[in-house]
Design a protein around this motif. Structure first.
Motif, PDB file in Angstrom:
ATOM      1  N   SER A 162       0.854  -1.219  -0.081  1.00 19.19           N
ATOM      2  CA  SER A 162      -0.029   0.018  -0.030  1.00 19.19           C
ATOM      3  C   SER A 162       0.673   1.223   0.184  1.00 19.19           C
ATOM      4  N   VAL A 163       0.202   2.347  -0.184  1.00 20.51           N
ATOM      5  CA  VAL A 163       1.055   3.787  -0.377  1.00 20.51           C
ATOM      6  C   VAL A 163       0.195   4.488   0.851  1.00 20.51           C
ATOM      7  N   SER A 164       0.593   5.234   1.392  1.00 28.75           N
ATOM      8  CA  SER A 164       0.182   6.324   2.216  1.00 28.75           C
ATOM      9  C   SER A 164      -0.394   7.557   1.717  1.00 28.75           C
ATOM     10  N   ALA A 165      -1.789   7.748   2.162  1.00 29.34           N
ATOM     11  CA  ALA A 165      -2.658   8.851   1.614  1.00 29.34           C
ATOM     12  C   ALA A 165      -1.935  10.081   1.311  1.00 29.34           C
ATOM     13  N   GLU A 166      -0.823  10.475   2.282  1.00 33.23           N
ATOM     14  CA  GLU A 166      -0.025  11.673   2.248  1.00 33.23           C
ATOM     15  C   GLU A 166       0.928  11.734   0.891  1.00 33.23           C
ATOM     16  N   ARG A 167       1.021  10.572   0.466  1.00 33.66           N
ATOM     17  CA  ARG A 167       2.023  10.506  -0.981  1.00 33.66           C
ATOM     18  C   ARG A 167       1.149  10.347  -2.182  1.00 33.66           C
ATOM     19  N   VAL A 168      -0.141  10.628  -2.434  1.00 39.22           N
ATOM     20  CA  VAL A 168      -0.906  10.406  -3.557  1.00 39.22           C
ATOM     21  C   VAL A 168      -1.484  12.021  -3.874  1.00 39.22           C
ATOM     22  N   PRO A 169      -1.561  11.984  -5.180  1.00 35.09           N
ATOM     23  CA  PRO A 169      -2.187  13.176  -5.668  1.00 35.09           C
ATOM     24  C   PRO A 169      -3.416  13.582  -4.626  1.00 35.09           C
ATOM     25  N   SER A 170      -3.808  14.889  -4.566  1.00 34.80           N
ATOM     26  CA  SER A 170      -4.992  15.137  -3.751  1.00 34.80           C
ATOM     27  C   SER A 170      -6.240  14.569  -4.232  1.00 34.80           C
ATOM     28  N   PRO A 171      -6.609  14.580  -5.374  1.00 29.73           N
ATOM     29  CA  PRO A 171      -7.951  13.792  -6.010  1.00 29.73           C
ATOM     30  C   PRO A 171      -7.897  12.472  -5.348  1.00 29.73           C
ATOM     31  N   VAL A 172      -6.717  11.794  -5.439  1.00 32.67           N
ATOM     32  CA  VAL A 172      -6.904  10.443  -5.078  1.00 32.67           C
ATOM     33  C   VAL A 172      -7.141  10.322  -3.726  1.00 32.67           C
ATOM     34  N   ARG A 173      -6.502  11.071  -2.869  1.00 34.22           N
ATOM     35  CA  ARG A 173      -6.615  11.128  -1.592  1.00 34.22           C
ATOM     36  C   ARG A 173      -8.149  11.480  -1.162  1.00 34.22           C
ATOM     37  N   ARG A 174      -8.650  12.506  -1.852  1.00 35.92           N
ATOM     38  CA  ARG A 174     -10.094  12.822  -1.407  1.00 35.92           C
ATOM     39  C   ARG A 174     -10.928  11.400  -1.756  1.00 35.92           C
ATOM     40  N   ALA A 175     -10.829  10.907  -2.746  1.00 38.35           N
ATOM     41  CA  ALA A 175     -11.593   9.660  -3.126  1.00 38.35           C
ATOM     42  C   ALA A 175     -11.194   8.648  -2.094  1.00 38.35           C
ATOM     43  N   ALA A 176     -10.156   8.468  -1.800  1.00 38.34           N
ATOM     44  CA  ALA A 176      -9.954   7.389  -0.921  1.00 38.34           C
ATOM     45  C   ALA A 176     -10.499   7.711   0.617  1.00 38.34           C
ATOM     46  N   GLU A 177     -10.761   9.206   0.882  1.00 43.66           N
ATOM     47  CA  GLU A 177     -11.256   9.378   2.176  1.00 43.66           C
ATOM     48  C   GLU A 177     -12.717   9.558   2.158  1.00 43.66           C
TER      49      GLU A 177
END
Length: 250
Positions: A162-177
């Motif tokens: 897995s990859v930490s949410a802090e290391r992905v582009p912001s749209p990907v982080r928002r989709a995960a959250e």
């Protein structure tokens, strides 16, 4: 002595002049707002490491061509790659000789590059490995190297890939959250689960395009075509309030 008012007539007219300029060039900066543009939509799928394997929490709502991770083979809901059948064969207790021999029982001389690191087969998770079979020797006393699978804890494997949410582009982080997100620019979505701070894992994937709403399209037209006319109107209003002089050689 009374204080000078903050917004004097001169300052007010100067601000109106700046506003007029901004409105006049609206066709230049309006595209940056993406009001009338379609957007890429991203969604998430929950990934779990329960019952000793790694799988989607609810496969029925997913596209069938999205693997949980490119580092784990056999995680597609329905589509199986050729490598998946190969790993199933090894997981059933079969062995495959590599045609390579080793003089050291603890060293298997094979290239370290692999297309994937793990396999999720038969309800378990395995690490791709190679073993030296000490029971098989050739005439030179060398041991045969064989392809193998080594069992690994599912939760440790999931965290490893897995990859930490802090290391992905912001749209990907928002989709995960939040479950869904959009983006007007092309982004790189990791082909592996995104790990949130609460310890949950989500596979984020592109789910298609989102068309702009009627309101967004209307606003885009107003900004692009109406704002310049408002700017011209302001310029006409300010013409009588400014005097431009050329001061040069007498």
């Amino acid at each position: 002595m009374s204080p000078i008012p903050l917004l004097t007539p001169a300052r007010r007219d100067a601000l109106l002049a700046v506003l007029a300029l901004v409105l006049l060039v609206a066709p230049i900066w309006a595209p940056m707002l993406h009001l009338g543009d379609p957007a890429d939509r991203y969604e998430r799928a929950l990934v779990t490491a329960e019952n000793g394997t790694i799988e989607y929490a609810n496969e029925s709502k997913l596209r069938t061509d999205i693997p949980i991770s490119t580092e784990i083979v056999c995680t597609e809901p329905f589509m199986r790659s050729r490598g998946c059948f190969f790993e199933y064969y090894l997981a059933e207790g079969h062995t495959i000789s590599t045609g390579i021999w080793s003089s050291n029982p603890d060293y298997a001389p094979l290239p370290s590059f692999e297309r994937y690191r793990y396999a999720a087969v038969n309800g378990s998770v395995y690490e791709i490995a190679r073993d030296v079979n000490e029971s098989v020797q050739n005439d030179e006393g060398l041991y045969r190297v064989e392809l193998a699978l080594d069992p690994e804890p599912a939760d440790e494997v999931l965290r490893s890939v897995s990859v930490s949410a802090e290391r992905v582009p912001s749209p990907v982080r928002r989709a995960a959250e939040r479950g869904t997100a959009t983006s007007h620019r092309e982004i790189e979505v990791p082909e592996t689960p995104v790990r949130l701070a609460d310890g949950t894992y989500y596979r984020v994937y592109e789910a298609g395009k989102t068309d702009p709403s009627n309101l967004a399209g209307l606003l885009d037209g107003i900004v692009r075509y109406s704002f310049p006319f408002l700017g011209l109107a302001l310029v006409g209003y300010l013409r009588s309030r400014f005097e431009v002089r050329y001061v040069g050689e007498s």
